[in-house]
Design a protein around this motif. Structure first.
Motif, PDB file in Angstrom:
ATOM      1  N   TYR A   1       3.165 -39.944 -47.947  1.00 14.70           N
ATOM      2  CA  TYR A   1       4.498 -40.166 -48.509  1.00 14.70           C
ATOM      3  C   TYR A   1       5.041 -41.549 -48.147  1.00 14.70           C
ATOM      4  O   TYR A   1       5.493 -42.305 -49.010  1.00 14.70           O
ATOM      5  CB  TYR A   1       5.435 -39.072 -47.984  1.00 14.70           C
ATOM      6  N   VAL A   2       4.948 -41.903 -46.869  1.00 16.79           N
ATOM      7  CA  VAL A   2       5.522 -43.161 -46.401  1.00 16.79           C
ATOM      8  C   VAL A   2       4.773 -44.362 -46.960  1.00 16.79           C
ATOM      9  O   VAL A   2       5.377 -45.302 -47.501  1.00 16.79           O
ATOM     10  CB  VAL A   2       5.536 -43.218 -44.853  1.00 16.79           C
ATOM     11  N   TYR A   3       3.446 -44.337 -46.875  1.00 15.19           N
ATOM     12  CA  TYR A   3       2.684 -45.513 -47.293  1.00 15.19           C
ATOM     13  C   TYR A   3       2.560 -45.636 -48.804  1.00 15.19           C
ATOM     14  O   TYR A   3       2.286 -46.729 -49.310  1.00 15.19           O
ATOM     15  CB  TYR A   3       1.319 -45.522 -46.607  1.00 15.19           C
ATOM     16  N   ALA A   4       2.784 -44.556 -49.529  1.00 14.20           N
ATOM     17  CA  ALA A   4       2.880 -44.665 -50.993  1.00 14.20           C
ATOM     18  C   ALA A   4       4.136 -45.439 -51.371  1.00 14.20           C
ATOM     19  O   ALA A   4       4.156 -46.178 -52.365  1.00 14.20           O
ATOM     20  CB  ALA A   4       2.900 -43.276 -51.629  1.00 14.20           C
ATOM     21  N   ARG A   5       5.183 -45.296 -50.554  1.00 13.96           N
ATOM     22  CA  ARG A   5       6.445 -46.017 -50.812  1.00 13.96           C
ATOM     23  C   ARG A   5       6.392 -47.456 -50.307  1.00 13.96           C
ATOM     24  O   ARG A   5       7.176 -48.290 -50.753  1.00 13.96           O
ATOM     25  CB  ARG A   5       7.601 -45.284 -50.123  1.00 13.96           C
TER      26      ARG A   5
ATOM     27  N   VAL B   1       3.696 -51.398 -41.837  1.00 17.94           N
ATOM     28  CA  VAL B   1       2.663 -50.620 -41.154  1.00 17.94           C
ATOM     29  C   VAL B   1       3.179 -49.904 -39.911  1.00 17.94           C
ATOM     30  O   VAL B   1       2.888 -48.725 -39.685  1.00 17.94           O
ATOM     31  CB  VAL B   1       1.473 -51.535 -40.768  1.00 17.94           C
ATOM     32  N   LEU B   2       3.944 -50.581 -39.086  1.00 23.04           N
ATOM     33  CA  LEU B   2       4.252 -50.107 -37.732  1.00 23.04           C
ATOM     34  C   LEU B   2       5.092 -48.833 -37.627  1.00 23.04           C
ATOM     35  O   LEU B   2       4.731 -47.947 -36.838  1.00 23.04           O
ATOM     36  CB  LEU B   2       4.936 -51.233 -36.948  1.00 23.04           C
ATOM     37  N   PRO B   3       6.215 -48.673 -38.361  1.00 28.26           N
ATOM     38  CA  PRO B   3       7.124 -47.543 -38.080  1.00 28.26           C
ATOM     39  C   PRO B   3       6.455 -46.169 -38.007  1.00 28.26           C
ATOM     40  O   PRO B   3       6.661 -45.438 -37.023  1.00 28.26           O
ATOM     41  CB  PRO B   3       8.142 -47.629 -39.228  1.00 28.26           C
TER      42      PRO B   3
END
Length: 380
Positions: free
Chosen positions: A134-138, A150-152
């Motif tokens: 979900y996060v990296y698609a955004r 990348v980091l969070p």
């Protein structure tokens, strides 16, 4: 009637080969749990079918959630992911509290919910893949920025890793780390960041593996189990004996000698040894072939989906299944240290089976969104 019509329409779109393979593996696993655990059930509970009946109950629960996950639209998880992450983190903290977490074999990994005993880390495997996808698609637009792109999420991953390590369960912690890592890699992580994160992760895993005496013993014993035949090498030696006895076609279902008190965890971590002894190379080939078929069907899903979230989710879920199978088979064959990770869909264990079936159900749901040749022709 309309709801039933929609369900039937959706069922026509799913990958029936993928769904059928998963169900067949589960039923095969149930049969092998019965065979592998019968002597232990008789000795410990005076009921040979004790573990079989428990696994059968978990399988029914798993099938229910498998169907729900196969019907539930995967993109709807976006709305719930933050709550799922918070709930899973809460469970990881609760399981470590004295008097709440259940201790078994010197590990505090389970909590009681009514009459059921749940292992929260099994749920966290799934939730973290959902979260990372979900996060990296955004973050596709700025994935090359380490601090912003990348980091969070890695901070949360590090916290999850440490909480599971505290149980202690390095095998599960590493599997979550690697599954999330493959999602990040497929999201477009650049080579410089990949080298930095890969080196850091490898150094951290090595440090935790060698600083705990019992983990260090596992690392040394798997390389030469016969040197530790009365200690840490005992289980692997009897795994070898079981596999050597099986040959091409095995000794027949129920014909294992090693499960008669010689091979510890014959119905859980080392169930493949019993499969090899009773069904031989043919039985082992069936299981490995089924996993490879699942991977092949998943690759088709990844290649056909256009949604970045769907692609990353498929990669993460498939990798988790294959990684867990690889860890288990590697330990059984003496190629990897014993991690205590069960064989997906086959080993005895309620939490593992249920959450693995939810994982598989989401994969099946993802398969319903790919375009078949007939649909592509109609679109043109």
């Amino acid at each position: 009637m309309r709801v039933m019509s929609l369900i039937l329409s959706h069922l026509k779109k799913i990958d029936h080969i993928l769904a059928g393979t998963i169900v067949c593996l589960c039923l095969f696993g149930l049969l092998m749990v019965y065979s592998a655990s019968y002597p232990l059930g008789e000795m410990k509970y005076e009921q040979g079918s004790y573990f079989f009946m428990k696994q059968w109950q978990w399988l029914l629960i798993g099938l229910f959630f498998f169907i729900i996950a196969a019907l539930f639209p995967y993109h709807a998880y976006r709305k719930w992911i933050r709550w799922l992450v918070m709930l899973s983190m809460l469970c990881l903290i609760i399981v470590l509290l004295p008097g709440i977490g259940v201790v078994k074999n010197n590990s505090q990994r389970w909590i009681h919910i009514g009459s059921l005993m749940i292992q929260p880390s099994e749920a966290v495997k799934l939730v973290m893949i959902l979260y990372f996808a979900y996060v990296y698609a955004r973050k596709q637009a700025y994935i090359t920025s380490f601090r912003k792109g990348v980091l969070p999420p890695l901070i949360l991953l590090g916290l999850v890793f440490l909480l599971i390590l505290k149980q202690p369960d390095l095998g599960t912690a590493v599997s979550i780390l690697l599954s999330c890592g493959i999602v990040l890699l497929c999201a477009g992580l650049n080579m410089r960041h990949l080298i930095f994160l890969g080196t850091t992760a490898a150094a951290g895993i090595t440090f935790f593996a060698v600083t705990a005496p019992y983990r260090l013993k596992r690392l040394t014993s798997f390389r030469d189990p016969f040197q530790y035949e009365d200690g840490d090498g005992y289980q692997l030696i009897h795994s070898y004996l079981a596999m050597d006895s099986g040959g091409l076609t095995g000794n027949g279902l129920g014909g294992s000698i090693q499960k008669l008190g010689f091979l510890p965890e014959a119905h859980t971590d080392f169930i493949m040894s019993v499969i090899s002894e009773e069904l031989g190379f043919m039985g082992v080939s069936f299981v490995i072939g089924a996993y490879l078929l699942i991977m092949y069907r998943a690759v088709r899903i990844v290649r056909s989906l256009q949604d970045p979230f769907g692609k990353l989710l498929t990669v993460g879920l498939t990798f988790q299944i294959m990684l867990q199978a690889g860890f288990n088979l590697g330990a059984v064959f003496g190629l990897l240290p014993i991690t205590g990770i069960p064989l997906p869909f086959i080993s005895y264990g309620g939490s593992s089976l249920v959450f693995m079936m939810i994982t598989a159900g989401i994969l099946v749901n993802l398969s319903s969104y790919i375009k078949r040749p007939k649909q592509q022709a109609q679109a043109k």
